[in-house]
Design a protein around this motif. Structure first.
Motif, PDB file in Angstrom:
ATOM      1  N   UNK A 103       0.862  -1.183   0.000  1.00  0.00           N
ATOM      2  CA  UNK A 103       0.000   0.000   0.000  1.00  0.00           C
ATOM      3  C   UNK A 103       0.897   1.231   0.000  1.00  0.00           C
ATOM      4  N   UNK A 104       0.683   2.111  -0.960  1.00  0.00           N
ATOM      5  CA  UNK A 104       1.457   3.355  -1.040  1.00  0.00           C
ATOM      6  C   UNK A 104       0.479   4.521  -1.065  1.00  0.00           C
ATOM      7  N   UNK A 105       0.552   5.380  -0.052  1.00  0.00           N
ATOM      8  CA  UNK A 105      -0.355   6.516   0.067  1.00  0.00           C
ATOM      9  C   UNK A 105       0.334   7.779  -0.438  1.00  0.00           C
ATOM     10  N   UNK A 106      -0.379   8.542  -1.264  1.00  0.00           N
ATOM     11  CA  UNK A 106       0.059   9.869  -1.691  1.00  0.00           C
ATOM     12  C   UNK A 106      -0.837  10.876  -0.986  1.00  0.00           C
ATOM     13  N   UNK A 107      -0.380  11.427   0.151  1.00  0.00           N
ATOM     14  CA  UNK A 107      -1.272  12.303   0.926  1.00  0.00           C
ATOM     15  C   UNK A 107      -1.632  13.593   0.201  1.00  0.00           C
ATOM     16  N   UNK A 108      -0.733  14.092  -0.639  1.00  0.00           N
ATOM     17  CA  UNK A 108      -1.037  15.327  -1.364  1.00  0.00           C
ATOM     18  C   UNK A 108      -2.157  15.119  -2.375  1.00  0.00           C
ATOM     19  N   UNK A 109      -2.103  13.986  -3.081  1.00  0.00           N
ATOM     20  CA  UNK A 109      -3.133  13.672  -4.075  1.00  0.00           C
ATOM     21  C   UNK A 109      -4.354  13.006  -3.462  1.00  0.00           C
ATOM     22  N   UNK A 110      -4.252  12.628  -2.189  1.00  0.00           N
ATOM     23  CA  UNK A 110      -5.315  11.883  -1.496  1.00  0.00           C
ATOM     24  C   UNK A 110      -5.659  10.597  -2.255  1.00  0.00           C
ATOM     25  N   UNK A 123      -5.137  -0.790   4.402  1.00  0.00           N
ATOM     26  CA  UNK A 123      -5.375   0.503   3.763  1.00  0.00           C
ATOM     27  C   UNK A 123      -5.859   1.522   4.785  1.00  0.00           C
ATOM     28  N   UNK A 124      -6.763   1.106   5.663  1.00  0.00           N
ATOM     29  CA  UNK A 124      -7.266   2.007   6.697  1.00  0.00           C
ATOM     30  C   UNK A 124      -6.110   2.520   7.558  1.00  0.00           C
ATOM     31  N   UNK A 125      -5.231   1.621   7.978  1.00  0.00           N
ATOM     32  CA  UNK A 125      -4.110   2.004   8.839  1.00  0.00           C
ATOM     33  C   UNK A 125      -3.148   2.942   8.117  1.00  0.00           C
ATOM     34  N   UNK A 126      -2.826   2.632   6.858  1.00  0.00           N
ATOM     35  CA  UNK A 126      -1.879   3.456   6.106  1.00  0.00           C
ATOM     36  C   UNK A 126      -2.452   4.839   5.826  1.00  0.00           C
ATOM     37  N   UNK A 127      -3.727   4.907   5.482  1.00  0.00           N
ATOM     38  CA  UNK A 127      -4.358   6.196   5.179  1.00  0.00           C
ATOM     39  C   UNK A 127      -4.496   7.053   6.430  1.00  0.00           C
ATOM     40  N   UNK A 128      -4.772   6.417   7.575  1.00  0.00           N
ATOM     41  CA  UNK A 128      -4.984   7.154   8.816  1.00  0.00           C
ATOM     42  C   UNK A 128      -3.750   7.933   9.245  1.00  0.00           C
ATOM     43  N   UNK A 129      -2.570   7.452   8.875  1.00  0.00           N
ATOM     44  CA  UNK A 129      -1.344   8.170   9.212  1.00  0.00           C
ATOM     45  C   UNK A 129      -1.308   9.559   8.587  1.00  0.00           C
ATOM     46  N   UNK A 130      -2.139   9.784   7.571  1.00  0.00           N
ATOM     47  CA  UNK A 130      -2.169  11.073   6.869  1.00  0.00           C
ATOM     48  C   UNK A 130      -3.516  11.771   7.025  1.00  0.00           C
ATOM     49  N   UNK A 131      -4.323  11.332   7.998  1.00  0.00           N
ATOM     50  CA  UNK A 131      -5.618  11.950   8.219  1.00  0.00           C
ATOM     51  C   UNK A 131      -6.627  11.641   7.129  1.00  0.00           C
TER      52      UNK A 131
END
Length: 461
Positions: A103-110, A123-131
């Motif tokens: 899982x790779x999250x791009x917080x700027x692009x959401x 996915x929930x855990x990885x996304x939560x790190x970026x709000x």
């Protein structure tokens, strides 16, 4: 366009050709150490006995498996977690994607890039790190990709729609062994068909999905003892309540009788519980006001409604997290017949000869909005589901007949069936799509999989 009625025979497995792949990749055949472990999944009631299992660690392994199967004329199935097996099967090729779990999250692009073997909890855990939060389902152990390809009815579905509505791109291996990067701009018709068409058009090795700026919600479960509070009264009050709530409220009601088994907590053994589940992204104060009519139904056996971090959203449903055997069906409805629903509760409640779980999901809101994908039946207002645990003594033909009996009363409101909640009945595809959607999907099938290699699923052809 290739003829969609073309027939193929399964050719004998070429062990010489397979040995070339085995030397470079993780491959299992019947009798090999690890074969049974690789097949193990969440659904234990329907055995798979493929001729060969490719344990894919990346897209190249999937290409090799598809190329091998195509050359040998063997049907192809894919499995990440094994929640939604369409039926028992023998022979062919199974591609296990559980190792493709990045899982790779791009917080700027959401956005998040999600591999084919990723489970929603990751996915929930990885996304939560970026709000942020994905449009995940109720169970963290479910595979994110297969869930989304079937539509994806999530915890916040009425506010944000189906998970498929938020896909940006897909990486796909088609029957010719080609790797395609598919977007709404690059291949709009294929993009449309992949989202809602399940596993019919190839093996999706990764998705790029949109994420939402959600960090908390108000939600939980309100449970009533069905022997103290009339389940029909709970149902009537719940359905009336849904007419008053905004689209920011997603909810369902479920009823089940727990078996009297020693592995269950003593308080649950033999109990008949009716539970209303709620998820709301507004304030806790407004949430308390909204659920007040539910609390007025009667004394609660348990009340877990509260403000909670989104990472605890799975506790709203508390789905079983252990592998087991089950059979299930569903109907998508444009309305409810109260008398028919009360009869259904009576037939599946304490008077039934086995355990059944009945669930009614409130649809509408964003789920009714059109989208550029093949997810059908957006006019449905309700999703009615029945799930039954299986054991060695279960007569599955009789169970299917029982389902038909208890669902007879809702027939006039049926608009179709949901692909994601059609458990272990792969030979029954009627109602999964409206006629126009099925025709479009069959046309895509004829173009991208003319030999129908990807038929270990709910086959649109």
């Amino acid at each position: 366009m290739p003829n969609s009625k073309i027939e193929t025979r399964e050719k004998p497995m070429d062990l010489g050709a397979l040995s070339i792949f085995t030397a470079q990749r993780l491959v299992f055949r019947p009798g090999d150490t690890g074969y049974e472990d690789e097949l193990a999944g969440f659904q234990t009631g329907f055995a798979q006995r493929p001729d060969v299992v490719f344990a894919a660690s990346g897209t190249d392994d999937v290409v090799a498996a598809v190329s091998y199967a195509a050359a040998a004329g063997l049907p192809i199935g894919a499995q990440a977690t094994g929640h939604g097996l369409p039926d028992a099967s023998a022979g062919g090729v199974l591609i296990s994607t559980r190792r493709m779990d990045e899982v790779v999250v791009d917080p700027a692009a959401r956005t998040a890039r999600v591999g084919a073997g990723v489970r929603w909890g990751q996915v929930v855990a990885a996304a939560a790190e970026h709000g942020l939060a994905p449009l995940n389902g109720s169970a963290p152990s479910v595979g994110a990709v297969s869930y989304t390809l079937g539509g994806g009815l999530g915890v916040l579905a009425r506010e944000f729609g189906y998970a498929a509505d938020h896909v940006r791109s897909l990486e796909l291996v088609t029957a010719d062994g080609a790797v395609r990067q598919v977007t709404a701009e690059s291949e709009p018709e294929l993009f449309w068909g992949l989202l809602g068409g399940g596993a019919n058009l190839g093996v999706v090795t990764a998705l790029e999905i949109g994420l939402l700026p959600v960090t908390r919600l108000y939600g939980g479960a309100l449970t009533f003892d069905g022997r103290e509070v009339d389940p029909a009264a709970v149902l009537r009050a719940y359905t009336a309540w849904t007419e008053t709530v905004p689209d920011t409220v997603t909810s369902s009601v479920a009823a089940l009788v727990y078996p009297d088994l020693p592995m269950l907590p003593e308080a649950l053994r033999g109990s008949y519980l009716v539970t209303v589940r709620v998820a709301y992204t507004g304030s806790a104060e407004e949430g308390e006001r909204l659920v007040a009519p539910l609390r007025a139904i009667g004394p609660a056996h348990e009340d877990s409604l509260r403000e909670l971090p989104y990472t605890e959203s799975h506790t709203i449903h508390s789905d079983p997290d252990f592998p087991h055997a089950y059979y299930g069906e569903n109907r998508m409805l444009d309305g409810l017949d109260t008398a028919a629903m009360e009869r259904l509760l009576a037939l599946t409640g304490p008077a039934a000869d086995r355990m059944h779980v009945v669930q009614l999901n409130h649809l509408g809101g964003a789920l009714a909005r059109p989208a550029a994908n093949a997810v059908p039946h957006r006019d449905a207002r309700w999703l009615l589901r029945i799930l039954s645990p299986l054991d060695d003594s279960t007569d599955r033909a009789s169970l299917r007949e029982f389902y038909e009996e208890v669902l007879t009363g809702v027939r006039r409101h049926v608009v179709g069936r949901s692909l994601n909640f059609t458990f272990a009945s792969g030979d029954r595809t009627e109602g999964l799509y409206d006629d126009e959607t099925r025709k479009r999907l069959a046309g895509l099938k004829a173009t991208y999989d003319p030999a129908n290699l990807f038929r270990r699923n709910y086959d649109v052809r």
